[in-house]
Enzyme design. Structure first.
Site, PDB file in Angstrom:
ATOM      1  N   LYS A  60       0.835  -1.204   0.000  1.00  0.00           N
ATOM      2  CA  LYS A  60       0.000   0.000   0.000  1.00  0.00           C
ATOM      3  C   LYS A  60       0.867   1.249   0.000  1.00  0.00           C
ATOM      4  O   LYS A  60       0.638   2.197  -0.760  1.00  0.00           O
ATOM      5  CB  LYS A  60      -0.915   0.008   1.216  1.00  0.00           C
ATOM      6  CG  LYS A  60      -1.833   1.228   1.277  1.00  0.00           C
ATOM      7  CD  LYS A  60      -2.225   1.596   2.689  1.00  0.00           C
ATOM      8  CE  LYS A  60      -1.101   2.294   3.416  1.00  0.00           C
ATOM      9  NZ  LYS A  60      -1.511   2.830   4.736  1.00  0.00           N
TER      10      LYS A  60
ATOM     11  N   CYS B   8     -18.832   4.769   6.010  1.00  0.00           N
ATOM     12  CA  CYS B   8     -18.776   3.303   6.058  1.00  0.00           C
ATOM     13  C   CYS B   8     -17.743   2.879   7.104  1.00  0.00           C
ATOM     14  O   CYS B   8     -16.704   2.301   6.801  1.00  0.00           O
ATOM     15  CB  CYS B   8     -18.415   2.756   4.678  1.00  0.00           C
ATOM     16  SG  CYS B   8     -18.799   1.006   4.472  1.00  0.00           S
TER      17      CYS B   8
ATOM     18  N   CYS C 226     -25.218   3.581   7.750  1.00  0.00           N
ATOM     19  CA  CYS C 226     -25.939   3.182   6.540  1.00  0.00           C
ATOM     20  C   CYS C 226     -27.100   4.122   6.246  1.00  0.00           C
ATOM     21  O   CYS C 226     -27.424   4.365   5.082  1.00  0.00           O
ATOM     22  CB  CYS C 226     -26.436   1.745   6.670  1.00  0.00           C
ATOM     23  SG  CYS C 226     -25.108   0.513   6.751  1.00  0.00           S
TER      24      CYS C 226
ATOM     25  N   CYS D  15     -26.050   6.908   4.063  1.00  0.00           N
ATOM     26  CA  CYS D  15     -25.321   6.526   2.851  1.00  0.00           C
ATOM     27  C   CYS D  15     -26.244   6.511   1.636  1.00  0.00           C
ATOM     28  O   CYS D  15     -27.339   5.922   1.682  1.00  0.00           O
ATOM     29  CB  CYS D  15     -24.688   5.144   3.036  1.00  0.00           C
ATOM     30  SG  CYS D  15     -23.738   4.599   1.601  1.00  0.00           S
TER      31      CYS D  15
ATOM     32  N   CYS E  58     -26.531  -1.385  -1.598  1.00  0.00           N
ATOM     33  CA  CYS E  58     -25.358  -1.977  -0.970  1.00  0.00           C
ATOM     34  C   CYS E  58     -25.678  -3.382  -0.485  1.00  0.00           C
ATOM     35  O   CYS E  58     -26.622  -3.562   0.306  1.00  0.00           O
ATOM     36  CB  CYS E  58     -24.888  -1.117   0.204  1.00  0.00           C
ATOM     37  SG  CYS E  58     -23.521  -1.860   1.149  1.00  0.00           S
TER      38      CYS E  58
END
Length: 282
Positions: free
Chosen positions: A190, A260, A267, A270, A276
Site C-alpha cells: 500500500k 462506512c 448506513c 449513505c 449496498c
C-alpha cells in the site's frame, strides 16, 4: 473451426509458392499438391464464425455506487483530505527531499490516525527533515519526535535502516518502482503504490488499505471475499478501469472514515443504502 483450438482459424497456403523446400535439398520446390495449414490467431469475437467475446466480470451497479461515493465525498472534509500523507511534505523542498518526506509520512501512517501522522511529520519538518538530518539523529531523539505514532519503536528502526539504504543506493532519493520500494524495511505494498502516486505521479497499481479492503468487500467489488488488503488489490485490478486506480484510494478512505465505518457504519446516511449488498445486515 477446430473444437480443440477455439479462437483459431486455419488459412491454407498453396504449395509451390517458392517458399517451401524439400528436406535435404535446398531450393528445390515441392512437387506435391498437399497444402500446409497455417494457424492465425485473432481476438476472440473477431472473424467469421468466431465465438462471441466473453464479457469481463464486474460487480453489478458499481458505477452507480461509485458516483454516490463521489457525491458523498464532494466536500473533501475527511481526515485524509485535511491531514493525509499528500499534505505532510514540504512542496517547496527539492524533489528528492519531497519524495523522501512522502515515503517517511507513509511509513509513519501505518496503523496510525492521520491527525497523529500529520503532527509527527510537522515536528520532523521543523528540524529540517531530510535523509541527512535523520541519519545524524540518534534513535532516542527520533523516537521522541515521532511518538505517539503506532508501533513507534519499530518505526524508528525501519526509518533509520531505510534512510541509510536510500543514502547508499539511491543517492538520497527514493526508488521509482513498486518492486524496489517494497524491498525497503517497513514499506509494504500500500505504501509503495501511494508513494508512486504522490511522489512520482505514476499509477502502478491500486493502493489498498483497511478502508478500501473493508468497503470493497461490503460492496461486493470482489468476486469472492478477500482476506487481506493485498488480495483485494489484486481482485480490484482485475476489473476496475485503470483510469480509476488513482482515485479509488482517497475516495474510499475518506468514505470509510466518515460513513462506512468499521463498526456501526452509518448506513442511514449513505446514498448507497438501497443498493449496498451489506446494508441490510450491518
Amino acid at each position: 473451426m477446430s473444437a480443440a483450438r477455439p479462437g483459431l482459424r486455419r488459412l491454407r497456403s498453396a504449395a509451390g509458392s517458392g517458399g517451401s523446400q524439400t528436406q535435404g535439398r535446398p531450393g528445390v520446390p515441392r512437387q506435391s499438391r498437399r497444402r500446409k495449414s497455417v494457424a492465425i490467431a485473432y481476438e476472440a469475437g473477431q472473424g467469421e464464425g468466431a465465438e462471441p467475446r466473453r464479457a469481463r466480470w464486474e460487480p453489478p451497479r458499481w458505477r452507480e455506487q461509485l458516483q454516490h461515493i463521489r457525491d458523498m465525498r464532494s466536500s473533501r472534509d475527511a481526515p485524509v483530505d485535511e491531514m493525509g500523507v499528500q499534505t505532510c511534505y514540504d512542496s517547496s523542498a527539492p524533489p528528492e527531499v519531497m519524495r523522501y518526506q512522502v515515503l517517511l509520512a507513509l511509513m509513519l501512517s501505518s496503523q496510525t490516525k492521520d491527525q497523529v501522522t500529520s503532527a509527527a511529520m510537522l515536528r520532523l519538518r521543523r528540524r529540517g527533515l531530510s535523509v541527512d538530518s535523520v541519519l545524524q539523529m540518534d534513535d532516542e531523539t527520533l523516537g521522541q519526535i515521532i511518538y505517539p505514532v503506532g508501533f513507534w519503536r519499530n518505526k524508528v528502526k525501519y526509518i533509520k535502516q531505510t534512510t541509510a539504504i536510500l543514502k547508499q543506493k539511491y543517492g538520497g532519493d527514493i526508488p521509482s518502482t513498486v518492486e524496489e520500494l517494497v524491498q525497503l524495511p517497513g514499506v509494504g505494498p500500500k505504501m509503495a503504490h501511494l508513494a508512486m502516486h504522490i511522489a512520482w505521479d505514476s499509477v502502478a497499481g491500486i493502493a489498498v488499505d483497511t478502508h478500501v479492503h473493508r468497503i470493497s468487500n461490503r460492496l461486493k467489488w470482489v468476486k469472492k471475499e478477500t482476506k487481506s488488503p493485498e488480495e483485494t488489490r489484486v481482485a480490484l485490478e482485475e476489473w476496475l478501469p485503470r483510469d480509476l486506480w488513482k482515485e479509488i484510494n482517497w475516495l474510499l478512505v475518506g468514505f470509510g472514515q466518515q460513513t462506512c465505518l468499521p463498526v456501526k457504519p452509518r448506513c442511514s446516511q449513505c446514498l448507497n443504502q438501497d443498493i449496498c449488498p451489506a446494508a441490510t445486515r450491518l
